[in-house]
Design a protein around this motif. Structure first.
Motif, PDB file in Angstrom:
ATOM      1  N   THR A   4       0.825  -1.186   0.000  1.00 27.95           N
ATOM      2  CA  THR A   4       0.000   0.000   0.000  1.00 27.95           C
ATOM      3  C   THR A   4       0.865   1.244   0.000  1.00 27.95           C
ATOM      4  O   THR A   4       1.667   1.438   0.913  1.00 27.95           O
ATOM      5  CB  THR A   4      -0.891   0.030   1.256  1.00 27.95           C
ATOM      6  OG1 THR A   4      -1.663  -1.159   1.270  1.00 27.95           O
ATOM      7  CG2 THR A   4      -1.806   1.224   1.229  1.00 27.95           C
ATOM      8  N   HIS A   6       1.630   5.401   0.244  1.00 30.83           N
ATOM      9  CA  HIS A   6       1.132   6.505   1.056  1.00 30.83           C
ATOM     10  C   HIS A   6       1.668   7.777   0.416  1.00 30.83           C
ATOM     11  O   HIS A   6       2.844   7.866   0.090  1.00 30.83           O
ATOM     12  CB  HIS A   6       1.640   6.355   2.499  1.00 30.83           C
ATOM     13  CG  HIS A   6       0.900   7.189   3.484  1.00 30.83           C
ATOM     14  ND1 HIS A   6       1.020   8.554   3.553  1.00 30.83           N
ATOM     15  CD2 HIS A   6      -0.002   6.850   4.440  1.00 30.83           C
ATOM     16  CE1 HIS A   6       0.254   9.025   4.530  1.00 30.83           C
ATOM     17  NE2 HIS A   6      -0.372   8.007   5.069  1.00 30.83           N
ATOM     18  N   HIS A  83      -7.171   1.176  -1.197  1.00 24.32           N
ATOM     19  CA  HIS A  83      -7.321   0.605   0.135  1.00 24.32           C
ATOM     20  C   HIS A  83      -8.049   1.599   1.028  1.00 24.32           C
ATOM     21  O   HIS A  83      -8.116   2.794   0.732  1.00 24.32           O
ATOM     22  CB  HIS A  83      -5.952   0.323   0.758  1.00 24.32           C
ATOM     23  CG  HIS A  83      -5.517  -1.103   0.661  1.00 24.32           C
ATOM     24  ND1 HIS A  83      -6.346  -2.155   0.948  1.00 24.32           N
ATOM     25  CD2 HIS A  83      -4.321  -1.646   0.313  1.00 24.32           C
ATOM     26  CE1 HIS A  83      -5.688  -3.288   0.796  1.00 24.32           C
ATOM     27  NE2 HIS A  83      -4.463  -3.008   0.389  1.00 24.32           N
ATOM     28  N   LYS A  85      -8.491   4.139   4.056  1.00 26.54           N
ATOM     29  CA  LYS A  85      -7.562   5.076   4.671  1.00 26.54           C
ATOM     30  C   LYS A  85      -7.034   4.501   5.981  1.00 26.54           C
ATOM     31  O   LYS A  85      -7.674   3.662   6.614  1.00 26.54           O
ATOM     32  CB  LYS A  85      -8.271   6.417   4.912  1.00 26.54           C
ATOM     33  CG  LYS A  85      -8.725   7.097   3.624  1.00 26.54           C
ATOM     34  CD  LYS A  85      -9.561   8.331   3.908  1.00 26.54           C
ATOM     35  CE  LYS A  85     -10.090   8.953   2.617  1.00 26.54           C
ATOM     36  NZ  LYS A  85     -10.990  10.088   2.865  1.00 26.54           N
ATOM     37  N   ARG A  86      -5.862   4.955   6.373  1.00 27.73           N
ATOM     38  CA  ARG A  86      -5.192   4.387   7.537  1.00 27.73           C
ATOM     39  C   ARG A  86      -5.923   4.709   8.833  1.00 27.73           C
ATOM     40  O   ARG A  86      -6.610   5.710   8.943  1.00 27.73           O
ATOM     41  CB  ARG A  86      -3.764   4.902   7.602  1.00 27.73           C
ATOM     42  CG  ARG A  86      -2.970   4.574   6.338  1.00 27.73           C
ATOM     43  CD  ARG A  86      -1.760   3.775   6.630  1.00 27.73           C
ATOM     44  NE  ARG A  86      -1.135   3.340   5.390  1.00 27.73           N
ATOM     45  CZ  ARG A  86       0.098   2.889   5.319  1.00 27.73           C
ATOM     46  NH1 ARG A  86       0.825   2.815   6.411  1.00 27.73           N
ATOM     47  NH2 ARG A  86       0.603   2.470   4.170  1.00 27.73           N
ATOM     48  N   PRO A  92      -2.182   2.987  12.640  1.00 21.83           N
ATOM     49  CA  PRO A  92      -1.850   3.873  11.515  1.00 21.83           C
ATOM     50  C   PRO A  92      -0.339   4.016  11.334  1.00 21.83           C
ATOM     51  O   PRO A  92       0.249   5.063  11.608  1.00 21.83           O
ATOM     52  CB  PRO A  92      -2.506   5.194  11.917  1.00 21.83           C
ATOM     53  CG  PRO A  92      -2.452   5.185  13.416  1.00 21.83           C
ATOM     54  CD  PRO A  92      -2.649   3.734  13.825  1.00 21.83           C
ATOM     55  N   ARG A  98       2.669  -1.545   2.568  1.00 21.63           N
ATOM     56  CA  ARG A  98       2.164  -2.599   3.449  1.00 21.63           C
ATOM     57  C   ARG A  98       2.158  -3.904   2.682  1.00 21.63           C
ATOM     58  O   ARG A  98       1.691  -3.957   1.542  1.00 21.63           O
ATOM     59  CB  ARG A  98       0.747  -2.264   3.928  1.00 21.63           C
ATOM     60  CG  ARG A  98       0.242  -3.241   4.982  1.00 21.63           C
ATOM     61  CD  ARG A  98      -1.168  -2.886   5.417  1.00 21.63           C
ATOM     62  NE  ARG A  98      -2.184  -3.418   4.533  1.00 21.63           N
ATOM     63  CZ  ARG A  98      -3.467  -3.091   4.598  1.00 21.63           C
ATOM     64  NH1 ARG A  98      -3.866  -2.196   5.466  1.00 21.63           N
ATOM     65  NH2 ARG A  98      -4.342  -3.626   3.777  1.00 21.63           N
ATOM     66  N   TYR A 163       5.060  -3.357   7.327  1.00 25.46           N
ATOM     67  CA  TYR A 163       5.077  -2.016   6.747  1.00 25.46           C
ATOM     68  C   TYR A 163       6.530  -1.630   6.548  1.00 25.46           C
ATOM     69  O   TYR A 163       7.370  -1.865   7.438  1.00 25.46           O
ATOM     70  CB  TYR A 163       4.406  -1.009   7.680  1.00 25.46           C
ATOM     71  CG  TYR A 163       2.944  -1.252   7.955  1.00 25.46           C
ATOM     72  CD1 TYR A 163       1.957  -0.524   7.282  1.00 25.46           C
ATOM     73  CD2 TYR A 163       2.548  -2.188   8.901  1.00 25.46           C
ATOM     74  CE1 TYR A 163       0.612  -0.729   7.556  1.00 25.46           C
ATOM     75  CE2 TYR A 163       1.201  -2.403   9.172  1.00 25.46           C
ATOM     76  CZ  TYR A 163       0.250  -1.673   8.495  1.00 25.46           C
ATOM     77  OH  TYR A 163      -1.071  -1.885   8.760  1.00 25.46           O
TER      78      TYR A 163
END
Length: 299
Positions: A4, A6, A83, A85-86, A92, A98, A163
């Motif tokens: 994932t 960011h 995805h 949101k965190r 988070p 991820r 992560y």
């Protein structure tokens, strides 16, 4: 393998930030579902199986519980990568990628999951840990799932999520591992757009790296669509089912090693161990590199 992105720059995980993330330890949620027949028929078709129609009481193949307890985030809760949101149930973690890195599953003897079961899954954040390695900062989140039906505990699963920071420009990739060449049985898989789309749809996975070629190549910078880690794990178990159709599993462990792309076919392999009850399973990309390794133990 699911990663994932960011959009913001990642922050260092110092002691204070790690403590905030570890506040999620012990957090749990319980979801209810029903093991209906339609997803079973759909996955059988997706895996190109000629299975009989799953009637009430038909045993659910191992790993096919991933067709249930699906995420149902509202559209307004979805991030730019597809995805959610965190935040929420998972901590988070402020690192941009991820990965579903692997897991360990144990099925309870005498209590199989079957079509028609009303089921509950209780998920708990078991641990959050931090490591700085050659590839940068890593945060490991261990989630423990327990799936129960009316007869009690049926399945325990430990789900490893990693992560990590995005690679720096010009950073050399970690050296890949050559795949073993001693397979006793194998199958070639063509990961075309339709296969990846169907699996995304079946698992309600909106992550764009699996179906949006423009996004995955232009935004993420990958050479092609990424094959889902859970799909590869399912194909490994499916390979064993084709080799031993009547077998059931008591345990399965797997670890993702390297991403697999849709730019070429890949192969799944298996080999029995000397004990006669366990099998070594692995996936190999078109270049001969190991992408996933697993061990399956028969019931």
């Amino acid at each position: 393998m699911t990663m994932t992105p960011h959009t913001s720059s990642s922050a260092a995980i110092d002691a204070e930030a790690l403590a905030r993330l570890q506040a999620w330890q012990g957090r749990s949620e319980t979801l209810a579902d029903e093991l209906t027949a339609t997803p079973v028929r759909a996955l059988a078709a997706t895996l190109d199986r000629d299975d009989p129609a799953p009637g009430q009481g038909a045993r659910l193949p191992e790993l096919w519980h991933w067709l249930y307890f699906l995420p149902h985030h509202r559209q307004s809760e979805i991030g730019p990568d597809g995805h959610a949101k965190r935040g929420g149930f998972l901590p988070p973690v402020p690192l941009p990628r991820r990965m579903w890195a692997g897991g360990r599953l144990t099925w309870e003897a005498g209590n199989p999951l079957v079509v028609g079961d009303a089921v509950e899954r209780t998920s708990t954040i078991a641990s959050v840990s931090h490591k700085a390695g050659r590839s940068g900062e890593l945060v490991f989140v261990l989630v423990r799932h327990e799936v129960r039906n009316a007869r009690g505990l049926a399945l325990t699963e430990e789900h490893d999520i990693v992560y990590r920071a995005a690679p720096a420009p010009g950073e050399a990739a970690l050296a890949p591992t050559p795949a073993s060449k001693d397979a006793a049985f194998s199958r070639e898989i063509v990961p075309d757009d339709v296969l990846l789309f169907r699996y995304s749809a079946l698992t309600f996975n909106g992550h764009r790296i699996h179906y949006d070629r423009r996004y995955v190549t232009e935004v993420e910078g990958y050479p092609g669509l990424i094959v889902h880690g859970p799909l590869i794990a399912t194909l490994l178990v499916d390979l064993l089912r084709r080799e031993k159709p009547e077998a059931t599993l008591s345990k399965f462990e797997f670890r993702a090693v390297r991403p697999t792309f849709d730019t070429a076919s890949f192969r799944v392999h298996g080999r029995p161990e000397a004990d006669g009850k366990s099998f070594r399973l692995w996936a190999e990309d078109a270049d001969g590199w190991l992408t996933m390794q697993a061990t399956a133990t028969l019931a």
